[in-house]
Design a protein around this motif. Structure first.
Motif, mmCIF file in Angstrom:
data_model
loop_
_atom_site.group_PDB
_atom_site.id
_atom_site.type_symbol
_atom_site.label_atom_id
_atom_site.label_comp_id
_atom_site.label_asym_id
_atom_site.label_seq_id
_atom_site.Cartn_x
_atom_site.Cartn_y
_atom_site.Cartn_z
ATOM 1 N N GLY A 1 65.564 -25.314 21.796
ATOM 2 C CA GLY A 1 66.601 -24.309 21.537
ATOM 3 C C GLY A 1 65.914 -23.018 21.123
ATOM 4 N N GLU A 2 65.172 -22.423 22.072
ATOM 5 C CA GLU A 2 64.359 -21.248 21.725
ATOM 6 C C GLU A 2 64.983 -19.984 22.296
ATOM 7 O OE1 GLU A 2 62.291 -20.998 19.111
ATOM 8 O OE2 GLU A 2 61.083 -22.576 20.027
ATOM 9 N N ASP B 1 69.259 -18.385 19.308
ATOM 10 C CA ASP B 1 70.042 -18.152 18.072
ATOM 11 C C ASP B 1 70.697 -16.777 18.040
ATOM 12 O OD1 ASP B 1 67.633 -16.802 17.463
ATOM 13 O OD2 ASP B 1 67.457 -17.666 15.448
ATOM 14 N N ILE C 1 69.206 -16.439 12.949
ATOM 15 C CA ILE C 1 69.447 -17.151 11.696
ATOM 16 C C ILE C 1 68.670 -18.474 11.608
ATOM 17 C CG2 ILE C 1 71.510 -18.352 12.557
ATOM 18 C CD1 ILE C 1 71.053 -16.959 8.971
ATOM 19 N N MET C 2 68.047 -18.903 12.712
ATOM 20 C CA MET C 2 67.453 -20.246 12.721
ATOM 21 C C MET C 2 66.494 -20.510 11.559
ATOM 22 S SD MET C 2 65.190 -22.200 15.599
ATOM 23 C CE MET C 2 64.038 -20.900 15.991
ATOM 24 N N GLY D 1 58.972 -21.312 18.485
ATOM 25 C CA GLY D 1 59.089 -20.010 17.823
ATOM 26 C C GLY D 1 59.213 -18.883 18.838
HETATM 27 C C1 GLA Z 1 61.858 -16.177 15.680
HETATM 28 C C2 GLA Z 1 63.159 -15.730 15.034
HETATM 29 C C3 GLA Z 1 64.258 -16.767 15.231
HETATM 30 C C4 GLA Z 1 64.383 -17.162 16.703
HETATM 31 C C5 GLA Z 1 63.021 -17.501 17.298
HETATM 32 C C6 GLA Z 1 63.079 -17.752 18.777
HETATM 33 O O1 GLA Z 1 61.375 -17.319 15.012
HETATM 34 O O2 GLA Z 1 62.971 -15.517 13.642
HETATM 35 O O3 GLA Z 1 65.480 -16.258 14.727
HETATM 36 O O4 GLA Z 1 65.022 -16.145 17.438
HETATM 37 O O5 GLA Z 1 62.076 -16.473 17.050
HETATM 38 O O6 GLA Z 1 63.819 -18.895 19.061
#
Ligand code: GLA
Length: 394
Positions: free
Chosen positions: A39-40, A43, A178-179, A344
């Motif tokens: 789930g990349e 968010d 927000i993840m 990430g």
């Molecule tokens: C970074 C952001 C998250 C998310 C990831 C990609 O970690 O802080 O909010 O968007 O990238 O999934």
């Protein structure tokens, strides 16, 4: 009984606090980093993510002061920083930049109308910095928990995550989803969380208790382009929604679009924007499917979806890099690896692999060596377990 590494760190931070301030801390909190299983880049599209908190964290110890000042010390940077709560400035450069996370949270709490109390504070962490394991979210969530504990306010965890996110977006200046804050604040030991980033709700899904390990591999490639490219991807997703709305008037985010609808209106989008949208739409579907596979005990399917996620991030979303691809290839070459992908934001940082327990030893031997042959770089491997989210320890 031997002390755990967390106890050791606690003793060390207590001791340092005592040395610096001449008394024992009144409050100690902990907040973890995270690894995203799948789930990349969904968010900020109101979509689904499936991260776990990891057993690497930031510790903060504090005592209350009688004046409106935060006097903080970072054990990692061996550096003090002091700021006044009635005029919180951002540190633009230099050795005190780490304190921006404390400043940001104090500022965000004030913006939310919550009181912030003067504190003496010591910070120590073992989340690798700049590796894409959310050391910044761990700092922000720990600071939020510490500052609200100090004023005796019990802030609900989702709100704590939102305050940490606001701090990062509006004060630190990185426009994140927000993840990371959510999983740091709400993670559960031995579980990953399926987070609906629109509803801000989550479901804790147990990870296999035995037989499978989460392995993080740091490429040790510095994440250079990440902030500007991150913002470009966000803008491309917004453009896709804007253009698709002419045909799909009900949509407010790519979360509302499925693969079939995207295909039907593909011609409405420029080629690059279409590929970005396709990643997000398919990644949301993969995330939901992977959680069902996990619940059904189908680890092989979960791994296959992780692999597909990586290909989509590489080809359609273009946030991978040669080092991440080399690490993923090295991991997949080991028998007993169910799946491997970047985790990430991308452009360096870490991969995550799901590995059969009996294959761990081979993984540790083979992957760094193949990665070094391909890139000339040294990998750092962490065999990790899903940890508990932020908590007050004292
Ligand atoms: C970074 C952001 C998250 C998310 C990831 C990609 O970690 O802080 O909010 O968007 O990238 O999934």
């Amino acid at each position: 009984m031997p002390a755990t590494s967390q106890d050791l760190t606690l003793d060390v931070i207590r001791e340092r606090f005592q040395e610096l301030f001449g008394h024992a801390p009144e409050i100690i909190v902990r907040a973890p980093g995270r690894v995203n299983l799948i789930g990349e880049h969904t968010d900020y599209n109101d979509g689904f993510v499936f991260p776990a908190a990891i057993d690497r964290h930031v510790l903060m110890a504090a005592s209350r002061r009688n004046d409106p000042q935060i006097r903080a010390f970072s054990m990692n940077f061996q550096q003090a920083s002091t700021f006044a709560l009635d005029r919180i400035d951002r540190v633009a450069e230099g050795p005190e930049r780490w304190s921006n996370y404390l400043r940001a949270v104090a500022w965000a709490l004030q913006q939310e109308g919550l009181p912030v109390q003067g504190l003496n504070c010591v910070v120590q962490g073992n989340v690798p910095l700049g590796a894409g394991l959310s050391s910044s979210a761990a700092m922000l969530v720990a600071a939020g928990l510490l500052m609200t504990a100090a004023t005796g306010i019990d802030v609900e965890r989702v709100r704590l995550a939102l305050i940490a996110q606001r701090a990062e977006r509006e004060f630190v200046g990185v426009n994140v989803g927000i993840m990371d804050q959510f999983i740091s604040a709400l993670g559960q030991k031995d579980h990953a969380l399926l987070i609906d980033t629109r509803a801000l709700t989550c479901e804790a899904v147990p990870l296999p208790a035995s037989g499978v390990r989460i392995v993080i591999a740091d490429t040790n490639k510095k994440r250079g382009l990440v902030d500007s490219e991150y913002n470009t991807r966000r803008a491309e997703c917004e453009q896709a929604v804007h253009l698709l709305r002419a045909y799909l008037p009900g949509i407010t985010a790519l979360r509302d679009v499925d693969a079939e609808a995207l295909q039907r209106h593909a011609r409405a989008l420029p080629e690059t924007v279409l590929r970005r949208a396709r990643h997000v739409v398919t990644e949301n579907a993969r995330t939901l499917e992977s959680v069902n596979a996990l619940k059904a005990g189908d680890i092989a399917r979960f791994g296959a979806l992780m692999n597909a996620s990586h290909e989509s991030l590489k080809i359609d979303y273009e946030v991978s890099c040669s080092e991440l691809d080399a690490m993923v290839d090295a991991a997949r070459s080991v028998e007993g690896v169910y799946g491997a992908r970047m985790t990430g934001a991308g452009f360096g940082g870490c991969t995550v692999s799901l590995v059969a327990a009996e294959a761990i030893e081979t993984f540790l031997q083979v992957v760094p060596e193949r990665y070094r042959q391909a890139t000339g770089l040294q990998a750092t491997i962490y065999v990790t377990a899903a940890a508990q989210g932020a908590e007050r320890l004292l």
